[in-house]
Scaffold this motif. Structure first.
Motif, PDB file in Angstrom:
ATOM      1  N   GLU A   1       0.842  -1.188   0.000  1.00 35.68           N
ATOM      2  CA  GLU A   1       0.000   0.000   0.000  1.00 35.68           C
ATOM      3  C   GLU A   1       0.883   1.245   0.000  1.00 35.68           C
ATOM      4  N   LEU A   2       0.389   2.328  -0.609  1.00 31.49           N
ATOM      5  CA  LEU A   2       1.138   3.577  -0.635  1.00 31.49           C
ATOM      6  C   LEU A   2       1.347   4.108   0.779  1.00 31.49           C
ATOM      7  N   GLN A   3       2.538   4.643   1.003  1.00 28.61           N
ATOM      8  CA  GLN A   3       2.835   5.227   2.302  1.00 28.61           C
ATOM      9  C   GLN A   3       1.982   6.474   2.526  1.00 28.61           C
ATOM     10  N   GLU A   4       1.569   6.665   3.788  1.00 21.73           N
ATOM     11  CA  GLU A   4       0.800   7.858   4.132  1.00 21.73           C
ATOM     12  C   GLU A   4       1.589   9.122   3.840  1.00 21.73           C
ATOM     13  N   SER A   5       2.909   9.051   4.030  1.00 23.26           N
ATOM     14  CA  SER A   5       3.745  10.214   3.768  1.00 23.26           C
ATOM     15  C   SER A   5       3.745  10.592   2.289  1.00 23.26           C
ATOM     16  N   PHE A   6       3.484   9.611   1.420  1.00 23.15           N
ATOM     17  CA  PHE A   6       3.366   9.904  -0.013  1.00 23.15           C
ATOM     18  C   PHE A   6       1.987  10.466  -0.332  1.00 23.15           C
ATOM     19  N   THR A   7       0.943   9.796   0.123  1.00 17.73           N
ATOM     20  CA  THR A   7      -0.414  10.225  -0.226  1.00 17.73           C
ATOM     21  C   THR A   7      -0.763  11.570   0.391  1.00 17.73           C
ATOM     22  N   SER A   8      -0.162  11.907   1.522  1.00 20.58           N
ATOM     23  CA  SER A   8      -0.450  13.186   2.183  1.00 20.58           C
ATOM     24  C   SER A   8       0.329  14.345   1.576  1.00 20.58           C
ATOM     25  N   GLY A   9       1.304  14.041   0.727  1.00 16.18           N
ATOM     26  CA  GLY A   9       2.127  15.081   0.138  1.00 16.18           C
ATOM     27  C   GLY A   9       3.375  15.404   0.915  1.00 16.18           C
ATOM     28  N   ALA A  10       3.658  14.639   1.978  1.00 17.49           N
ATOM     29  CA  ALA A  10       4.825  14.925   2.809  1.00 17.49           C
ATOM     30  C   ALA A  10       6.146  14.624   2.108  1.00 17.49           C
ATOM     31  N   MET A  11       6.099  13.916   0.974  1.00 13.22           N
ATOM     32  CA  MET A  11       7.306  13.670   0.192  1.00 13.22           C
ATOM     33  C   MET A  11       7.518  14.714  -0.912  1.00 13.22           C
TER      34      MET A  11
ATOM     35  N   ALA B   1       1.220   3.356 -11.100  1.00 10.88           N
ATOM     36  CA  ALA B   1       0.248   4.306 -11.645  1.00 10.88           C
ATOM     37  C   ALA B   1       0.185   5.572 -10.803  1.00 10.88           C
ATOM     38  N   ALA B   2       0.405   5.441  -9.509  1.00 12.63           N
ATOM     39  CA  ALA B   2       0.343   6.593  -8.609  1.00 12.63           C
ATOM     40  C   ALA B   2       1.527   7.533  -8.782  1.00 12.63           C
ATOM     41  N   MET B   3       2.540   7.118  -9.551  1.00 11.44           N
ATOM     42  CA  MET B   3       3.712   7.968  -9.747  1.00 11.44           C
ATOM     43  C   MET B   3       3.506   9.004 -10.845  1.00 11.44           C
ATOM     44  N   ARG B   4       2.472   8.846 -11.657  1.00 14.71           N
ATOM     45  CA  ARG B   4       2.306   9.727 -12.815  1.00 14.71           C
ATOM     46  C   ARG B   4       2.225  11.207 -12.429  1.00 14.71           C
ATOM     47  N   PRO B   5       1.449  11.625 -11.423  1.00 17.00           N
ATOM     48  CA  PRO B   5       1.425  13.060 -11.081  1.00 17.00           C
ATOM     49  C   PRO B   5       2.792  13.608 -10.699  1.00 17.00           C
ATOM     50  N   ILE B   6       3.588  12.822  -9.993  1.00 15.68           N
ATOM     51  CA  ILE B   6       4.937  13.263  -9.603  1.00 15.68           C
ATOM     52  C   ILE B   6       5.806  13.423 -10.847  1.00 15.68           C
ATOM     53  N   ILE B   7       5.728  12.452 -11.734  1.00 16.79           N
ATOM     54  CA  ILE B   7       6.535  12.487 -12.960  1.00 16.79           C
ATOM     55  C   ILE B   7       6.167  13.699 -13.807  1.00 16.79           C
ATOM     56  N   GLU B   8       4.892  13.962 -13.940  1.00 19.73           N
ATOM     57  CA  GLU B   8       4.450  15.094 -14.757  1.00 19.73           C
ATOM     58  C   GLU B   8       4.812  16.432 -14.120  1.00 19.73           C
ATOM     59  N   ARG B   9       4.854  16.451 -12.781  1.00 20.78           N
ATOM     60  CA  ARG B   9       5.171  17.692 -12.070  1.00 20.78           C
ATOM     61  C   ARG B   9       6.657  18.006 -12.115  1.00 20.78           C
ATOM     62  N   HIS B  10       7.482  16.953 -12.298  1.00 14.92           N
ATOM     63  CA  HIS B  10       8.938  17.141 -12.233  1.00 14.92           C
ATOM     64  C   HIS B  10       9.602  16.512 -13.464  1.00 14.92           C
ATOM     65  N   PRO B  11       9.425  17.104 -14.628  1.00 14.67           N
ATOM     66  CA  PRO B  11       9.932  16.492 -15.866  1.00 14.67           C
ATOM     67  C   PRO B  11      11.447  16.450 -15.965  1.00 14.67           C
ATOM     68  N   GLN B  12      12.158  17.243 -15.155  1.00 13.08           N
ATOM     69  CA  GLN B  12      13.616  17.238 -15.194  1.00 13.08           C
ATOM     70  C   GLN B  12      14.223  16.320 -14.135  1.00 13.08           C
ATOM     71  N   LEU B  13      13.393  15.651 -13.361  1.00 14.42           N
ATOM     72  CA  LEU B  13      13.874  14.745 -12.315  1.00 14.42           C
ATOM     73  C   LEU B  13      14.076  13.350 -12.896  1.00 14.42           C
ATOM     74  N   ALA B  14      15.292  12.830 -12.808  1.00 13.12           N
ATOM     75  CA  ALA B  14      15.561  11.462 -13.262  1.00 13.12           C
ATOM     76  C   ALA B  14      14.978  10.480 -12.251  1.00 13.12           C
TER      77      ALA B  14
END
Length: 291
Positions: free
Chosen positions: A111-121, A144-157
């Motif tokens: 399951e996704l960590q609460e720290s991820f789903t809450s935005g603490a990461m 699938a849950a990584m897509r918003p992070i990837i789209e928000r940070h296109p320069q992050l490897a």
């Protein structure tokens, strides 16, 4: 047998431990040194030239100090918000480290960590993009849950750990461990996303050379291209598997994890050169033997 004229870099090993307890009077530095030599000996025995050490900083320090030409560290960050951002900024300046790792999913429950789903990461992702620190993400089937992070940070490897799948051990066994693969393949449209080909033998129902995994591996190669893939044995986890158990829960040799790809005719020599070292060198700006 393939002719090997390129580096073999293992994209993930953890700190190994001796098969028997060490003496109580042995100091911590000596214990760490012994564990460094266990890793080095394992690598030498199967022809692995260098490795990324995914472990606590004391072990990373011990490995890099003793064999700077063969080891580089990946730090796992367990912090959140501003403290996470500061740790990532500090890691970018640390010559012992080439990347960081975030456990976005609880491997015991998948399951996704609460720290991820809450935005603490979120501050950590932003800091990593700002300072140029590549991040390994342990998703355990939640790609699938990584897509918003990837789209928000296109320069992050970003490197998706363990092919983006839940793998046993240590995660709960799955009837079909490949079932979230479609979610991983969807991420191939983002050029900053890479995949760590890690733990492949434990996804197979066959014995070596694990031929039944190739239909799915070909889909990954076709989607991402070899230049965005890197091999990792995770041999310290494979050692945890119980020999003689169910097919996905059995002991597996370090050499089998390497050779199923290295000596396969399913992929070209150029693809092998990429996944066994070329991708790591480019992505992490690190070349073994250069320190």
């Amino acid at each position: 047998m393939n002719s090997i004229d390129f580096d073999i870099i293992d994209g993930q090993i953890h700190q190994p431990v001796p098969p028997v307890p060490l003496r109580d009077d042995m100091d911590d530095a000596t214990k760490l040194l012994l564990n460094v030599e266990i890793a080095r000996e394992a690598m030498d025995s199967v022809g692995v030239d260098a490795a990324l050490i995914v472990a606590a900083l004391p072990y990373i320090e011990a490995c890099v100090s003793r064999y700077p030409e063969r080891f580089i560290g990946v730090e796992t960050f367990m912090l959140t918000d501003g403290e996470l951002a500061k740790a990532i900024e500090r890691a970018r300046k640390d010559d012992r480290l080439a990347a960081g790792r975030l456990l976005v999913t609880n491997f015991r429950t998948t399951e996704l960590q609460e720290s991820f789903t809450s935005g603490a990461m979120n501050a950590g992702f932003a800091a990593a993009e700002a300072v140029g620190l590549p991040l390994f993400l342990s998703t355990h089937g939640q790609t699938a849950a990584m897509r918003p992070i990837i789209e928000r940070h296109p320069q992050l490897a970003i490197i998706i750990d363990h092919i983006g799948l839940s793998q046993h051990p240590v995660s709960p066994p799955q009837d079909d461990p490949w079932h979230p693969l479609e979610d991983l393949l969807e991420l191939a449209q983002y050029p900053n996303v890479h995949v760590k080909l890690c733990g492949i033998p434990l996804l197979s129902n066959d014995s070596y050379p694990f031929a039944d995994v190739w239909p799915n591996l070909h889909r990954i190669f076709d989607a991402f291209g070899a230049e965005r893939l890197l091999w990792a044995s995770d041999y310290t986890r494979l050692r945890m598997a119980t020999a003689g158990g169910p097919m996905r829960n059995r002991g597996c040799l370090y050499s089998e994890s390497r050779d199923m790809l290295l000596h396969s005719e399913e992929i070209s020599t150029a693809a092998k050169e990429a996944i066994f070292g070329g991708t790591v060198k480019r992505l992490l700006n690190w070349s073994p033997g250069s320190n």
